[in-house]
Design a protein around this motif. Structure first.
Motif, PDB file in Angstrom:
ATOM      1  N   ASP A 172      -6.075   8.071  -0.621  1.00  0.00           N
ATOM      2  CA  ASP A 172      -5.677   6.833   0.046  1.00  0.00           C
ATOM      3  C   ASP A 172      -4.783   7.106   1.248  1.00  0.00           C
ATOM      4  O   ASP A 172      -4.897   6.441   2.279  1.00  0.00           O
TER       5      ASP A 172
ATOM      6  N   ASP B 174      -5.643   1.776  -6.541  1.00  0.00           N
ATOM      7  CA  ASP B 174      -5.997   2.674  -5.456  1.00  0.00           C
ATOM      8  C   ASP B 174      -7.034   2.011  -4.571  1.00  0.00           C
ATOM      9  O   ASP B 174      -7.631   0.998  -4.908  1.00  0.00           O
ATOM     10  N   LEU B 175      -7.217   2.599  -3.416  1.00  0.00           N
ATOM     11  CA  LEU B 175      -8.104   2.024  -2.414  1.00  0.00           C
ATOM     12  C   LEU B 175      -9.537   1.922  -2.902  1.00  0.00           C
ATOM     13  O   LEU B 175     -10.214   0.924  -2.640  1.00  0.00           O
ATOM     14  N   SER B 176     -10.002   2.916  -3.635  1.00  0.00           N
ATOM     15  CA  SER B 176     -11.395   2.860  -4.081  1.00  0.00           C
ATOM     16  C   SER B 176     -11.632   1.665  -4.999  1.00  0.00           C
ATOM     17  O   SER B 176     -12.668   1.002  -4.919  1.00  0.00           O
TER      18      SER B 176
ATOM     19  N   TYR C 226      -6.485   7.564   4.472  1.00  0.00           N
ATOM     20  CA  TYR C 226      -6.922   6.302   5.072  1.00  0.00           C
ATOM     21  C   TYR C 226      -5.755   5.627   5.784  1.00  0.00           C
ATOM     22  O   TYR C 226      -5.869   5.180   6.921  1.00  0.00           O
TER      23      TYR C 226
ATOM     24  N   GLN D 118       0.831  -1.206   0.000  1.00  0.00           N
ATOM     25  CA  GLN D 118       0.000   0.000   0.000  1.00  0.00           C
ATOM     26  C   GLN D 118       0.863   1.253   0.000  1.00  0.00           C
ATOM     27  O   GLN D 118       0.601   2.200  -0.734  1.00  0.00           O
TER      28      GLN D 118
ATOM     29  N   ARG E 256       0.134   2.581  -3.997  1.00  0.00           N
ATOM     30  CA  ARG E 256      -1.114   3.327  -4.114  1.00  0.00           C
ATOM     31  C   ARG E 256      -0.937   4.531  -5.016  1.00  0.00           C
ATOM     32  O   ARG E 256      -0.011   5.321  -4.861  1.00  0.00           O
TER      33      ARG E 256
ATOM     34  N   TRP F  22      -6.538   2.338  10.504  1.00  0.00           N
ATOM     35  CA  TRP F  22      -6.176   1.591   9.305  1.00  0.00           C
ATOM     36  C   TRP F  22      -5.485   0.273   9.672  1.00  0.00           C
ATOM     37  O   TRP F  22      -5.661  -0.743   8.986  1.00  0.00           O
TER      38      TRP F  22
ATOM     39  N   THR G 103      -9.976  -1.191  -4.886  1.00  0.00           N
ATOM     40  CA  THR G 103      -9.914  -2.365  -4.022  1.00  0.00           C
ATOM     41  C   THR G 103     -11.218  -2.551  -3.264  1.00  0.00           C
ATOM     42  O   THR G 103     -11.800  -3.631  -3.245  1.00  0.00           O
TER      43      THR G 103
END
Length: 131
Positions: free
Chosen positions: A101, A49-51, A104, A33, A37, A110, A53
Motif C-alpha cells: 500500500d 488494506d488497499l487491496s 501506492y 490511510q 493501512r 495517488w 478496498t
C-alpha cells in the motif's frame, strides 16, 4: 428482455451500496490511510488494506463500468464520478499490481485517486441525504 428500472430513489442492494461507500471513504481519507493501512482491526477481524478496498469496488462491479449498476447499487449521478475514479486508479493498479500500500500512497498520482474518491463520496452523500 429489458430489465425493469427501479423506482426513482430506490436501490435494490443497499448493503452492497454501503460497502461501496465504505471503500470510497477509505480512499478519500489520506490521514486514515497513513495511520491504518496494514493495521489489524480486532473489532472487525481483518486488516484494512488497499487491496480489500479496491476489491470491494470491483466485487460489487461498480468499477470499471458503473453504469451497469444503476438502480442496483448506484444512482445515475454517481456514474461519472466513479468513471473519473476508475480513470486515475486503474493505471496505478496495472503498473503497481500487488506492491505494498505504501508504494501506492507514495506515488505522485495517488493524490488524484484521493481527490476523485472525495468527489465521488460527496455525490453519494448528497444522494443519500436527498432520498
Amino acid at each position: 428482455m429489458d430489465r425493469m428500472e427501479p423506482p426513482v430513489g430506490h436501490i435494490r442492494f443497499p448493503e452492497a451500496r454501503e460497502n461501496v461507500i465504505s471503500a470510497l471513504r477509505s480512499l478519500a481519507d489520506k490521514t486514515y490511510q497513513e495511520q491504518e493501512r496494514g493495521v489489524y482491526r480486532k473489532e472487525v477481524s481483518r486488516y484494512d488494506d488497499l487491496s480489500l478496498t479496491v476489491n470491494l469496488l470491483y466485487d460489487h462491479q461498480v468499477l470499471p463500468n458503473p453504469a451497469d449498476c444503476i438502480g442496483d447499487v448506484l444512482f445515475p449521478s454517481e456514474v461519472e464520478p466513479l468513471l473519473c475514479l476508475s480513470k486515475v486508479l486503474e493505471p496505478l493498479i496495472e503498473e503497481l499490481g500487488d506492491r505494498p500500500d505504501l508504494d501506492y500512497m507514495k506515488d505522485p498520482r495517488w493524490t488524484l485517486v484521493v481527490e476523485a474518491a472525495v468527489v465521488a463520496l460527496t455525490v453519494f452523500d448528497q444522494n443519500d441525504t436527498s432520498v
